[in-house]
Design an enzyme around this catalytic site. Sequence first.
Site, PDB file in Angstrom:
ATOM      1  N   HIS A  99       0.840  -1.204   0.000  1.00  9.16           N
ATOM      2  CA  HIS A  99       0.000   0.000   0.000  1.00  9.16           C
ATOM      3  C   HIS A  99       0.868   1.244   0.000  1.00  9.16           C
ATOM      4  O   HIS A  99       1.961   1.253   0.563  1.00  9.16           O
ATOM      5  CB  HIS A  99      -0.963   0.010   1.191  1.00  9.16           C
ATOM      6  CG  HIS A  99      -0.308  -0.283   2.504  1.00  9.16           C
ATOM      7  ND1 HIS A  99       0.015  -1.563   2.901  1.00  9.16           N
ATOM      8  CD2 HIS A  99       0.097   0.527   3.499  1.00  9.16           C
ATOM      9  CE1 HIS A  99       0.582  -1.530   4.088  1.00  9.16           C
ATOM     10  NE2 HIS A  99       0.656  -0.264   4.479  1.00  9.16           N
ATOM     11  N   HIS A 101       0.890   5.092   1.175  1.00 12.51           N
ATOM     12  CA  HIS A 101       0.231   6.086   2.024  1.00 12.51           C
ATOM     13  C   HIS A 101       0.352   7.454   1.383  1.00 12.51           C
ATOM     14  O   HIS A 101       1.459   7.866   0.999  1.00 12.51           O
ATOM     15  CB  HIS A 101       0.935   6.203   3.380  1.00 12.51           C
ATOM     16  CG  HIS A 101       0.896   4.992   4.253  1.00 12.51           C
ATOM     17  ND1 HIS A 101      -0.008   4.871   5.286  1.00 12.51           N
ATOM     18  CD2 HIS A 101       1.662   3.872   4.289  1.00 12.51           C
ATOM     19  CE1 HIS A 101       0.215   3.726   5.921  1.00 12.51           C
ATOM     20  NE2 HIS A 101       1.217   3.101   5.336  1.00 12.51           N
TER      21      HIS A 101
HETATM   22  P1  5GP Z   1       1.600   0.009   7.344  1.00 11.10           P
HETATM   23  O1  5GP Z   1       2.175   0.295   8.689  1.00 11.10           O
HETATM   24  O2  5GP Z   1       1.475  -1.455   7.078  1.00 11.10           O
HETATM   25  O3  5GP Z   1       2.324   0.749   6.256  1.00 11.10           O
HETATM   26  O4  5GP Z   1       0.184   0.661   7.353  1.00 11.10           O
HETATM   27  C1  5GP Z   1      -1.030  -0.011   7.472  1.00 11.10           C
HETATM   28  C2  5GP Z   1      -2.095   1.050   7.500  1.00 11.10           C
HETATM   29  O5  5GP Z   1      -3.339   0.440   7.324  1.00 11.10           O
HETATM   30  C3  5GP Z   1      -2.123   1.818   8.825  1.00 11.10           C
HETATM   31  O6  5GP Z   1      -1.963   3.205   8.576  1.00 11.10           O
HETATM   32  C4  5GP Z   1      -3.496   1.475   9.374  1.00 11.10           C
HETATM   33  O7  5GP Z   1      -4.096   2.560  10.028  1.00 11.10           O
HETATM   34  C5  5GP Z   1      -4.272   1.066   8.153  1.00 11.10           C
HETATM   35  N1  5GP Z   1      -5.311   0.084   8.416  1.00 11.10           N
HETATM   36  C6  5GP Z   1      -5.159  -1.058   9.134  1.00 11.10           C
HETATM   37  N2  5GP Z   1      -6.327  -1.747   9.151  1.00 11.10           N
HETATM   38  C7  5GP Z   1      -7.215  -1.021   8.416  1.00 11.10           C
HETATM   39  C8  5GP Z   1      -8.580  -1.216   8.072  1.00 11.10           C
HETATM   40  O8  5GP Z   1      -9.220  -2.207   8.423  1.00 11.10           O
HETATM   41  N3  5GP Z   1      -9.169  -0.262   7.301  1.00 11.10           N
HETATM   42  C9  5GP Z   1      -8.471   0.845   6.872  1.00 11.10           C
HETATM   43  N4  5GP Z   1      -9.148   1.721   6.125  1.00 11.10           N
HETATM   44  N5  5GP Z   1      -7.185   1.069   7.181  1.00 11.10           N
HETATM   45  C10 5GP Z   1      -6.562   0.149   7.951  1.00 11.10           C
END
Ligand code: 5GP
Length: 137
Positions: A99, A101
């Site tokens: 993903h 951001h």
């Molecule tokens: P990472 O740390 O893996 O780059 O970021 C994962 C992101 O996914 C985090 O910013 C977290 O808030 C978001 N996230 C986790 N679970 C969900 C969810 O169920 N729905 C949405 N919309 N975002 C999520």
Amino acid sequence: MADCIFCKIVNGEIPAVKVYEDERVLAFMDINPLNDGHTLVIPKKHAETIFEIDPEDLAAAIKVAQKVANAIKKALNPDGLTIIQLNKKAAGQVVPHLHIHLVPRWENDGLKVSRWEPVPGDMEKIKEIGEKIKAAV
Ligand code: 5GP
Ligand code: ZN
């Protein structure tokens, strides 16, 4: 992938505030926003990191990231935008579905995610490592 939260969002098994969707890519709001407008852009086809993703899916995702970045600019008029993409636990990745951001930024918003203090490296070591990477490309 069965146990992947983001695959479940793609399949509609769990809800999300979606802002853009096409054949390959989905963009939706992060539920723990770093700032107003924090949006995630994902390939619909499961891939854990940049190391495995189909280059066509990655290209599609980055194109959508630009489209959504411009939409964020139009909708929220931020002063800037930070793009973050984490790969593997060591880099802080929590959800193992690639993903991107998109984090809108405002002057003095106090987020600690964008700057580090530059410390000059050892040029010999930088060259040596650069050569290793160049040979591996
Ligand atoms: P990472 O740390 O893996 O780059 O970021 C994962 C992101 O996914 C985090 O910013 C977290 O808030 C978001 N996230 C986790 N679970 C969900 C969810 O169920 N729905 C949405 N919309 N975002 C999520
Ligand atoms: Zn997935």
